[in-house]
Every structure is written in structure tokens, then in C-alpha cells.
Write an enzyme that holds these catalytic residues in place. Structure first.
Site, mmCIF file in Angstrom:
data_model
loop_
_atom_site.group_PDB
_atom_site.id
_atom_site.type_symbol
_atom_site.label_atom_id
_atom_site.label_comp_id
_atom_site.label_asym_id
_atom_site.label_seq_id
_atom_site.Cartn_x
_atom_site.Cartn_y
_atom_site.Cartn_z
ATOM 1 C CG ASP A 72 -41.060 0.572 17.588
ATOM 2 O OD1 ASP A 72 -40.604 0.046 16.579
ATOM 3 O OD2 ASP A 72 -41.777 -0.235 18.447
ATOM 4 C CG ASP A 85 -39.898 -6.957 17.121
ATOM 5 O OD1 ASP A 85 -39.187 -6.416 18.152
ATOM 6 O OD2 ASP A 85 -41.075 -6.242 16.766
ATOM 7 C CG ASP A 98 -43.659 -5.505 11.351
ATOM 8 O OD1 ASP A 98 -44.098 -5.750 12.446
ATOM 9 O OD2 ASP A 98 -42.514 -4.973 10.951
HETATM 10 C C1 DGJ Z 1 -42.253 -3.560 17.819
HETATM 11 C C2 DGJ Z 1 -41.365 -3.179 16.536
HETATM 12 O O1 DGJ Z 1 -40.474 -2.560 16.986
HETATM 13 C C3 DGJ Z 1 -42.193 -2.673 15.436
HETATM 14 O O2 DGJ Z 1 -41.573 -2.260 14.505
HETATM 15 C C4 DGJ Z 1 -43.361 -3.769 14.856
HETATM 16 O O3 DGJ Z 1 -42.445 -4.828 14.458
HETATM 17 C C5 DGJ Z 1 -44.031 -4.315 16.289
HETATM 18 N N1 DGJ Z 1 -43.117 -4.974 17.266
HETATM 19 C C6 DGJ Z 1 -44.797 -5.512 15.699
HETATM 20 O O4 DGJ Z 1 -45.600 -6.085 16.995
#
Ligand code: DGJ
Length: 779
Positions: free
Chosen positions: A547, A477, A364
Site C-alpha cells: 500500500d 483484497d 476500488d
Molecule cells: C487495502 C488495499 O491494499 C488498498 O489498495 C485498497 O484496495 C484498500 N484496501 C481498500 O479498502
């Protein structure tokens, strides 16, 4: 099938009919959208008029009986007596704003044409037909084409509109929606989905006897504040009965729907791009495409409405090699280590995940530039952080592949940090207003995707990243809402085009990369579900739903998505406890049960888990793979959504089904539970069984003393030792029954623990307890 003769139009799907006609004055009168009817002329469907009511505007001198304020229409603008929400608003070169669109001609074509500027649904079955109705504006000579595509098999009709400036002068569109439709009565229920970060898709119902209800986003995205999906239903409709109309939109920017009850008690729905902070100039000869809206009708409640939408999304929205391919079980590094990792720590996580059965390792955020927190480096995709990854992306990818895992990567291409090499070189590429204070969101700014040079640059950078040997997956993202709307690329008089132009730039970026790298599995993400819509699903087959990885929060979130999106489109991860978003502690089994009703992944430091938990994870992944085809691509049924949540999924061939049951809070003494089922073949004999599990004796606290020959002090060393070797047997559920019985009666489960005894005929079912049950064709 489309029946059209230039006067009356009938659009029939397998079980629905949509009908409208051309009025004597040229407007299109909406007549019917409901159950399939055998009808080919309008006498019983059309409204009868003799005199217009008082205090209304009559259409023209020759038609004193007609006020457009009280007609069910397919299209309406302002200025000709219709006082309700319009579909279109313009400012003409002469300053006037009235439009007078009347019928001109129609064509029926076979298939589903692609849109030029926006993503659109498609058809490979050869069974879809499209009706284009051309309308001409009597005032200025503009042309509007209303398109209707009929997807017979899934009972879906899509609608869109194209404005063509066939006048000699320029025109400014200030509202250009995709559709308008009128019902003939008030008091309908609107179901929509609201929330925010970590609390997406909360279902909300409102009955509208009068006035207006607006469901609109202004985040710049389709938004976690309110998803574009909504439903209109008769107020007594429920899961299995009642008239329900579902609506969704192929658009990833600001959307708008308004439901309005007129003073004549008709309910109007308009839907499309949010007109707030929007305008679009068309010079003579130019055209504007509004996004495609998706409509479905179910005479059998919300369940059938969802099944229609799911089939439509699976068959006509998601595409490419991953459309029907089983999705890999992944391990993601984010909640395992956030920005704090090295190649060594990642590989350690990957190795443990591989041993537990995971198939894809995802690195990630945090792998580029000086990205040790979220304040910097977005934009620097060409600078791999060599302190963390001495062998670069390629080195890590190879090592991950060598472990037998696919390799995946996180990117956030639409963003830029002020503290980045890219910003230092190109401050003009950020969306902000020169010489003014700027608002921030997660310390980052939007890149100006209105500027084709920026889009081209990002296509090149991402193509380099996506070309990393051994790369199979991308998490895309997008973590910022819009503010300070301003493109330095556009002149002052085009600044109201920024939000839509951004979306067009975003689509070009995505489309080019999806076409260049078709084998890469793409997962969308926008702080979780801040851009969960049918537009992006045309390019990525799956999206990170939220999230929030807490199993209890996920019940409502995933239940919400299930109304319009099939489970193969939303991903769900098992994470650590206490949960990082809520601090709630839930059983590992419950986290798995809920996550396996989306596309399953794990997002926690497996190396910090107890060996018995790792063993449990291994068993979970093995089980998931066994039922993965059903879980990811079967028909999804919602059964209960209160203290007990219950879902089931039935394979398309009706041979297998999996059910999930979760209890939020124990109700003392409530001992009987029935598992509901649906969708099984009535004539088939099935084997129903539960998962055989064992429970930790510590879950019973000092009740252990009711069976122990010696006294055990709770949480003492002895208690821990006993817990290591003695497990409490889980209940056994094992029956055979015909599908008709299971569909009609469900399964009466063994009783819950109610404080008076425990054995294999009792379900150990604490707060947040969950179960998975399976049904297979009996031999
Ligand atoms: C927001 C995403 O929704 C998370 O899963 C993760 O990837 C973070 N950003 C990383 O900055």
C-alpha cells in the site's frame, strides 16, 4: 535427471546436483546439494562413522556407532536421538510421540503431479521428473512419502511430504513440515524479508554460528511481517559470486522455517506450515499433504539464484491466459478518491486516463452496500450502492468499455463486517468465539472458510459479480490478520485445524473462480503485501506489492521482492505527492521510473494534475508500452541498493535492455556515476541512450539570476511565468558499444550538478532524482 537405484539418489538439474542415500539402518542421509557433479556412488560424499560421541543417544543396540543427532538427514522426527528441529511431530493413539521412519521403496515418474488439496507447481515442457520415496514408521506403521520434482531448466528442485495414516488407529499431527535438509557446517548467512504494512520485504542478513533462527508468520497469511522466501548462503557470497541456496513455499497461511546449528556444527533447515496453534487429526486411512517447498542452488551468487526463481515462477507457478500476456496499464480509483466517488467522477477519471494512454480502469473499494467508510457492508456483494452507481456495475462497466477501457473491480470476499446484511443473516459464518469479547481488525472479521457452505456461498456471490458484462480484471483484497481462532462449524477437538482449513477453503474459492473465469486478470492484495506468496501466484499472476506508493520506499520493497519473484508478479503505481503514506515529495519522473520496474499503474486523481504533468504521464505510458515486454518479462538484475539504487532488465532475446537509477540523497561534490549493466550478449553491438527530458527552472531556485538579464524574485509571478515558458535541457547520453564492454564496464554517465555550472552535459539530479536508460541492438 534422476538417477536412483534404491540405495543412492542423484537429482541433477542443468547446473546442480542433489544427492542422498539410504543408510544401513534405513534413514535417508543427505549427502550433497551444490554444483553439478559427475558422481554415481556415495563413497566420497557420505560421512564416515566408527564410534558415536559420548553423551549421545545411539540409534539402536546393533548400531553403537550411529547417533541421529549427528547425521545429515532428509527427514527427522523426535524420539530416536536426533535433538534438532524435527520435520514431524505426532501424538499417537497410545500417547507416544516417537516415530522411526525408515526407507521402504521408491518410484520415479515423468512429469509433475498435481496436489489434491493445495496449489502446486506444474510442467508443460515434458522435461520434469518426480521421485517419490516411501518411508515406513517402524513404531506404528505410518507411511510418509517424500517427493522431489526436478526442474532441470531452471535449476530448481521442489520438495514435499505426504503423511498417510496406514495404522489402525488415529493419530494427531502437531507438526507436519514440507522438508528438512542439513548442511555440514555452521556459520551460514540467512537472508530473510521482514516488515509490516507499507514496509514489506526489508532484507535482513544474519550469520548463524550457533543456536537457532526462526522465520515464521502468525498473521494467518504468508504475511508482511516476514515473507516465506529466504536464502542460505556462505557469508562472503554477494550478488555475483558465492554459494547461495534459495527457498520458497507454495503456501498462503502461517509458515515456519527454522535454521539451527547443532552441537556438532551442522546447520539444519526445516520448512513448512507453522506448527504454532496447529494440529491435524488423521483417522486410519486418511492422509495429509504438506505444501510444496521450492529449492534452488546458485554457485554464482544471489543474482543467479533470483534468475532461477524467476524462471521457475514464470514457467511453473503462474498459469492461464495471462501468464505471458503483457499486463495492461491501469488507473485505480483508491488513492484518487477513496470511498468518495460517483459514477460521474469515476468516468471523468477514466476519460482522462484513457486520453493519457491507460488501458484498464479499476473501481476500488466503496461500490457496494452502504460502504462510505471501512466500518460496514463487507459481505454485501449483491447490493450495489445505487446512490453512487445508479446504473449498477453493468452500467458503469458499459460506460468504461465505451471509452475504450477495460473495466476492473475490487472485492474482499473473505471478510464480513458486523454491520452488514450478511452478518445479520449469518452471524455464525464469522470467525469469532461465541459469547466472548472479540478483537477487531479494520472493523471487520474473517469469514469462516473452514465451513464449506460459506465457501460455496462466496463462490456463488463472486460468480455473479465476476459475470458483470465487460469485466476484465479483479483486485482480490484481504485486510485482516487472524485473531480469536474459532470455527463454529468445527467441533471443539478440531479447533487447531482452523488456520490450515481456512487456507484450504480459500484455495477452493480461488481455484473454482480462476477456472470459471480464466480470461479475467486477477490481482491479489492483502493490505498490500500481507499475502505475497507462491500459493496465490498459482491463481493470480500478479499481486499488489504494498500500500506504500512512495517511490523511495518502493526501492527497498521492490528490491526485496526481486529476490524471489519476477517483476511481472508485483504491481506498482504512480501516485500523488505529497505521498499519502509518507508525505514525501518526489519527482513525477522518479515515481514512474520505479513503478515501471513492476507492473505499471496510476493511482491518483489525474484531473487535479497540471496539464504539463498530464502530458508527462501520457509520454510515460507511451514509453512504457514500447518497452513493456522487456520490462514485464525480461531478466531482472539488481546492481546497487544503497544511496543509489540501480536495476536493469534484459529481454530474453538480449536485444533490448532498460535500466533504472535512483538517488535517495545528493552527496555534494559527488559528480561521477557509473551505470552498471549485465546480461547483454557480449558479441552484439548496442545503442545506449538516455531519456531526453526537460526540467523546470524553478528546480534551480534563485540561481535563475545567474543567467537572467533581470532580477527574478524566487517564487514570484515572474518566476512562475518564466518557468512556464523556459525549460532547462536535460543531459544527453548516447553511445554505441559491444555487450562485453557494457557488461564489464557499464557506462560512465555525464557528471552530476555540483554547483559550478549547468548545461546539456550535466545531470540535474536532486534528492530522489531518477533516470531510465535504454539499450537496443545497433543496426
Ligand atoms: C487495502 C488495499 O491494499 C488498498 O489498495 C485498497 O484496495 C484498500 N484496501 C481498500 O479498502
Amino acid at each position: 535427471m534422476i538417477k536412483a537405484d534404491g540405495k543412492v539418489f542423484f537429482l541433477n538439474t542443468k547446473s546442480t546436483t542433489y544427492a542422498f542415500r539410504v543408510m544401513e539402518t534405513g534413514q535417508l542421509e543427505h549427502m550433497y546439494y551444490g554444483r553439478l557433479i559427475n558422481c554415481d556412488e556415495p563413497s566420497v560424499l557420505k560421512e564416515k562413522r566408527a564410534f558415536a560421541p559420548g553423551n549421545t543417544i545411539t540409534y539402536d543396540d546393533a548400531h553403537q556407532d550411529l547417533t541421529l543427532e549427528d547425521v545429515r538427514l532428509e527427514l527427522s522426527a523426535i524420539g530416536k536421538g536426533d535433538l534438532r528441529e524435527p520435520m514431524l511431530e505426532v501424538v499417537c493413539a497410545d500417547g507416544s510421540t516417537s516415530l522411526d521412519f525408515v526407507y521402504d521403496s521408491y518410484e520415479v515418474i515423468s512429469g509433475k503431479p498435481e496436489f489434491k488439496t493445495l496449489p502446486s507447481s506444474y510442467d508443460e515442457s515434458g522435461k520434469v521428473e518426480t521421485l517419490n520415496v516411501t518411508m515406513k514408521d517402524k513404531n506404528h506403521g505410518f507411511t510418509l512419502i517424500l517427493s522431489y520434482s526436478v526442474f532441470e531448466e531452471c535449476d530448481v528442485i521442489t520438495r514435499s511430504a505426504k503423511f498417510i495414516n496406514t495404522s489402525d488407529e488415529s493419530v494427531r499431527l502437531t507438526r507436519m513440515l514440507s522438508m528438512l535438509m542439513d548442511y555440514d557446517h555452521p556459520g551460514m548467512k540467512i537472508t530473510s524479508f521482514h516488515g509490516g504494512w507499507t514496509r514489506e520485504m526489508n532484507k535482513s542478513d544474519i550469520v548463524l554460528p550457533a543456536g537457532k533462527f526462526v522465520n515464521a508468520s502468525f498473521t494467518g497469511t504468508s504475511s508482511n511481517r516476514c515473507n516465506p522466501l529466504f536464502m542460505i548462503s556462505e557469508p562472503d557470497s554477494c550478488e555475483e559470486s558465492g554459494d547461495v541456496w534459495g527457498f520458497n513455499l507454495l503456501y498462503s497461511g502461517n509458515h515456519y522455517s527454522a535454521t539451527e546449528v547443532s552441537s556438532f556444527k551442522k546447520t539444519r533447515v526445516v520448512y513448512g506450515i507453522n506448527p504454532q496453534n496447529f494440529a491435524w487429526d488423521l483417522a486410519a486411512g486418511e492422509e495429509f499433504e504438506a505444501p510444496e517447498a521450492v529449492l534452488t542452488y546458485s554457485a554464482a551468487g544471489f543474482r543467479q539464484m533470483s534468475l532461477n526463481m524467476h524462471d521457475f515462477v514464470r514457467e511453473h507457478i503462474t498459469r492461464g491466459p495471462w501468464k505471458k500476456k503483457e499486463r495492461p496499464v491501469l488507473i485505480n480509483s483508491w488513492e484518487a478518491s477513496y470511498f468518495d466517488f460517483t459514477e460521474g467522477s469515476l468516468l471523468k477519471l477514466a476519460k482522462t486516463a484513457k486520453n493519457a494512454g491507460a488501458e484498464l480502469f479499476v473501481m476500488d473499494d466503496g461500490w457496494f452496500g452502504d460502504r462510505n467508510d471501512d466500518h460496514r457492508a463487507l459481505g454485501d456483494w449483491d447490493i450495489v450502492n445505487k446512490k453512487k452507481l445508479p446504473g449498477g456495475l453493468e452500467g458503469l462497466s458499459k460506460k468504461v468499455n465505451d471509452l475504450g477501457l477495460m473495466f476492473g473491480l475490487w472485492v474482499e470476499p473473505e471478510m464480513i463486517n458486523v454491520d452488514s446484511e450478511l452478518y445479520r443473516k449469518h452471524p455464525d459464518w464469522a470467525i469469532d468465539i461465541p459469547n466472548m469479547d472479540h478483537s477487531e481488525g479494520r472493523f471487520q472479521r474473517l469469514l469462516d472458510l473452514c465451513n464449506p457452505e460459506v465457501v460455496d456461498y462466496m463462490i456463488d456471490r463472486m460468480s455473479e459479480v465476476f459475470s458483470t458484462p465487460g469485466l476484465s480484471y479483479i483486485k482480490w483484497d484481504m485486510n485482516r490478520n487472524f485473531s480469536d481462532y474459532y470455527s463454529k462449524y468445527l467441533p471443539a477437538d478440531k479447533q487447531l485445524e482452523v488456520s490450515h482449513r481456512y487456507v484450504l477453503g480459500f484455495y477452493r474459492l480461488l481455484k473454482t473462480l480462476a477456472e470459471r473465469f480464466p480470461e479475467i486478470l486477477m490481482e491479489g492484495c492483502a493490505s498490500g503485501g500481507n499475502r505475497f506468496d507462491l500459493g496465490v501466484l498459482c491463481y493470480y499472476p500478479q499481486i499488489w506489492a504494498s500500500d506504500n506508493t512512495d517511490a523511495v520506499s518502493r526501492l527497498a520493497i521492490q528490491d526485496g521482492y526481486s529476490y524471489g519473484y519476477p517483476q511481472s508478479t508485483y504491481t506498482a503505481h504512480v501516485s500523488a505527492c505529497p505521498n499519502h503514506q509518507t508525505l514525501r515529495v518526489t519527482p513525477l519522473e522518479s515515481r514512474f521510473a520505479v513503478a515501471s520496474f513492476g507492473v505499471l499503474g496510476y493511482e491518483l486523481n489525474l484531473n487535479d494534475m497540471k496539464s504539463e504533468d498530464i502530458a508527462a504521464v501520457k509520454a510515460q505510458i507511451e514509453l512504457y508500452k514500447q518497452y513493456r515486454k522487456t520490462l514485464q518479462f525480461g531478466d531482472f538484475y539488481r546492481h546497487r541498493a544503497d544511496n543509489i539504487y540501480q536495476w536493469s532488465i534484459v529481454d530474453k532475446d538480449k536485444s533490448t535492455s532498460v535500466s533504472m537509477l535512483m538517488q535517495r540523497e545528493i552527496v555534494a561534490g559527488d559528480q561521477y556515476l557509473k551505470l552498471e549493466m549485465a546480461g547483454l550478449d557480449p558479441q552484439t553491438k548496442y545503442h545506449f541512450f538516455g531519456r531526453k527530458l526537460e526540467y523546470n527552472v524553478k528546480g534551480f531556485g534563485d540561481l535563475v539570476n545567474t543567467v537572467s538579464p533581470i532580477h527574478i524574485k524566487q517564487d514570484s509571478l515572474v518566476h512562475n511565468l518564466v518557468a512556464k515558458f523556459v525549460k532547462m535541457p536535460g543531459e544527453i547520453e548516447d553511445y554505441v558499444a559491444y555487450g562485453d564492454t557494457l557488461n564489464s564496464n557499464g557506462v560512465k554517465l555525464v557528471q552530476s550538478f555540483v554547483g559550478t555550472g549547468f548545461n546539456e552535459e550535466v545531470r540535474y539530479f536532486p534528492d530522489f532524482g531518477a533516470r531510465l536508460y535504454f539499450v537496443e541492438k545497433a543496426e
